[in-house]
Design a protein around this motif. Structure first.
Motif, PDB file in Angstrom:
ATOM      1  N   GLU A   3      37.174  26.554  46.113  1.00 17.85           N
ATOM      2  CA  GLU A   3      38.016  27.039  46.656  1.00 17.85           C
ATOM      3  C   GLU A   3      39.197  26.034  47.127  1.00 17.85           C
ATOM      4  OE1 GLU A   3      37.323  30.785  50.108  1.00 17.85           O
ATOM      5  OE2 GLU A   3      35.983  28.913  50.275  1.00 17.85           O
TER       6      GLU A   3
ATOM      7  N   LEU B  64      31.032  36.776  37.317  1.00 18.87           N
ATOM      8  CA  LEU B  64      32.293  36.571  38.469  1.00 18.87           C
ATOM      9  C   LEU B  64      33.443  35.932  37.686  1.00 18.87           C
ATOM     10  CD1 LEU B  64      30.060  34.480  40.953  1.00 18.87           C
ATOM     11  CD2 LEU B  64      30.703  36.909  41.044  1.00 18.87           C
ATOM     12  N   SER B  65      33.661  36.221  36.468  1.00 19.00           N
ATOM     13  CA  SER B  65      34.879  35.829  35.792  1.00 19.00           C
ATOM     14  C   SER B  65      35.206  34.442  36.052  1.00 19.00           C
ATOM     15  CB  SER B  65      36.300  36.856  36.067  1.00 19.00           C
ATOM     16  OG  SER B  65      35.617  38.162  35.872  1.00 19.00           O
TER      17      SER B  65
ATOM     18  N   LYS C  43      30.567  39.881  45.319  1.00 19.98           N
ATOM     19  CA  LYS C  43      31.793  39.941  44.483  1.00 19.98           C
ATOM     20  C   LYS C  43      33.080  39.716  45.450  1.00 19.98           C
ATOM     21  CE  LYS C  43      32.394  40.627  40.331  1.00 19.98           C
ATOM     22  NZ  LYS C  43      32.260  41.703  39.266  1.00 19.98           N
ATOM     23  N   GLN C  44      33.008  40.330  46.682  1.00 17.44           N
ATOM     24  CA  GLN C  44      34.039  39.848  47.553  1.00 17.44           C
ATOM     25  C   GLN C  44      34.033  38.692  48.024  1.00 17.44           C
ATOM     26  OE1 GLN C  44      33.835  42.373  51.048  1.00 17.44           O
ATOM     27  NE2 GLN C  44      34.347  44.251  49.898  1.00 17.44           N
ATOM     28  N   GLN C  45      33.017  37.902  48.315  1.00 17.12           N
ATOM     29  CA  GLN C  45      32.961  36.502  48.485  1.00 17.12           C
ATOM     30  C   GLN C  45      33.283  35.421  47.513  1.00 17.12           C
ATOM     31  OE1 GLN C  45      28.577  36.124  49.642  1.00 17.12           O
ATOM     32  NE2 GLN C  45      29.034  36.387  51.826  1.00 17.12           N
TER      33      GLN C  45
ATOM     34  N   LEU D 291      37.648  33.491  41.367  1.00 18.29           N
ATOM     35  CA  LEU D 291      38.098  34.095  40.001  1.00 18.29           C
ATOM     36  C   LEU D 291      38.943  33.259  39.086  1.00 18.29           C
ATOM     37  CD1 LEU D 291      37.635  37.071  39.514  1.00 18.29           C
ATOM     38  CD2 LEU D 291      40.380  37.167  39.804  1.00 18.29           C
TER      39      LEU D 291
ATOM     40  N   ASP E  22      28.202  44.165  45.830  1.00 19.86           N
ATOM     41  CA  ASP E  22      29.585  44.235  46.680  1.00 19.86           C
ATOM     42  C   ASP E  22      29.866  42.968  47.282  1.00 19.86           C
ATOM     43  OD1 ASP E  22      30.067  46.596  45.267  1.00 19.86           O
ATOM     44  OD2 ASP E  22      29.364  47.924  47.044  1.00 19.86           O
TER      45      ASP E  22
ATOM     46  N   GLU F  42      35.377  36.269  45.450  1.00 21.95           N
ATOM     47  CA  GLU F  42      36.797  36.481  44.891  1.00 21.95           C
ATOM     48  C   GLU F  42      37.844  34.988  44.844  1.00 21.95           C
ATOM     49  OE1 GLU F  42      39.467  39.614  46.725  1.00 21.95           O
ATOM     50  OE2 GLU F  42      37.960  40.807  45.728  1.00 21.95           O
ATOM     51  N   PRO F  43      37.754  34.081  45.778  1.00 21.92           N
ATOM     52  CA  PRO F  43      38.643  33.110  45.532  1.00 21.92           C
ATOM     53  C   PRO F  43      38.308  32.110  44.325  1.00 21.92           C
ATOM     54  CG  PRO F  43      37.383  33.213  47.766  1.00 21.92           C
ATOM     55  CD  PRO F  43      36.874  34.126  46.973  1.00 21.92           C
TER      56      PRO F  43
END
Ligand SMILES: [Zn+2]
Length: 305
Positions: free
Chosen positions: A304, A214-215, A189-191, A196, A186, A193-194
């Protein structure tokens, strides 16, 4: 009567002695790669004594079947490898030379991690003549934490099959790992996110499972085919036909020669991002958790932007 009870006590002592010897005996494990050494040590803790045939600075596709490895495999009670032909150049020879029946493919002591997950990039046509080292699909399954958890589940079941008397021990270790791992997943995945949908140029299809999870997108590969080293003609063509402006960087792993990546970097201004491919790649990457922490950190530094 007196003699009998004495004999009885001696016998009981012998039986207890035998059992205590058995419970202290560890499972000798031969792991082909450091990630599987790390995983089986999480599940087996003090019950396993693990050697890894390779380290983070070696290319697991190409290892020499050295006599020292044959000796180590001969001693093993359990074998854990990636499978999917990753070790095809050296493991079959080691198995043959070691003569160890316990770790043959038909035995419960023979565990191939990639057998238990859905593999990516399975070719329609099986042909090694043109140098494709991924004829059985991409074997680098350990870089998707979801698949790694599936492997852990099957590995726990297999260890219980081999040592049913230690079922509770393996179940408890597995449960503790699963809880921790799910919360890590979890967090990762949150970390991430940028990142994606971000694109990267890769050097070998090492990151396909990570990208799947992670797409992320693979824009190009420095290898003309998996296992075929980059050459200047191919790289020049890649440079002219690839719009690298969207890419965030060129990924290489510790064990690879970064020359081709630097060549492309100088011509595109894309950064070369060196990622740890497995446990032991540096001081911060001594666990599976540390491995994913480091990979995501490194991707974020460049991705990022
Ligand atoms: Zn490969």
């Amino acid at each position: 009567m007196h003699i009998n009870s004495k004999l009885y006590r001696v016998l009981i002592g012998l039986v207890i002695g035998l059992f205590s010897v058995k419970s202290h005996a560890v499972l000798n494990v031969f792991a082909c790669e450091p990630e599987w050494k790390a995983l089986i040590e999480i599940l087996g803790k003090e019950r396993v004594d693990v050697v890894s045939a390779t380290n983070a600075f070696q290319d697991p596709h190409y290892i020499e079947a050295r006599p020292s490895l044959i000796v180590k495999l001969r001693r093993a009670d359990f074998l854990i490898c990636t499978g999917a032909d990753l070790e095809i150049g050296w493991l079959p020879l080691l198995l043959k030379k070691s003569g160890n029946q316990k770790v043959l493919a038909t035995q419960p002591g023979h565990f191939m991690a990639s057998d238990f997950v859905k593999r990516l990039e399975i070719p329609h046509r099986h042909d090694r003549s043109d140098g494709d080292v991924h004829a059985a699909g991409n074997p680098h399954v350990h870089l998707d934490p979801q698949r790694l958890l599936l492997v852990a589940t099957e590995l726990k079941n297999r260890l219980i099959q081999v040592e049913p008397e230690h079922e509770r021990f393996y179940e408890n270790n597995y449960r503790a790992f699963k809880t921790r791992w799910l919360s890590n997943m979890d967090r990762w995945k949150q970390q991430a996110e940028p990142l994606l949908g971000k694109e990267f140029i890769v050097y070998h299809r090492n990151w396909s499972y990570l990208f799947d999870w992670l797409s992320l997108k693979e824009l190009a590969d420095l290898e003309p085919k998996p296992g075929v080293p980059p050459n200047s003609r191919y790289l020049t063509a890649l440079l002219s036909k690839t719009d690298s402006t969207q890419a965030k960087g060129i990924l290489v792993s510790n064990y690879q020669n970064p020359k081709a990546a630097h060549w492309l970097s100088e011509r595109t201004a894309l950064p070369v991002i060196t990622l740890p491919f497995t446990v032991g790649a540096n001081d911060d990457v001594q666990t599976l958790e540390g491995l994913f922490d480091a990979i995501i950190d490194q991707l974020l530094i460049n991705g990022e932007k």
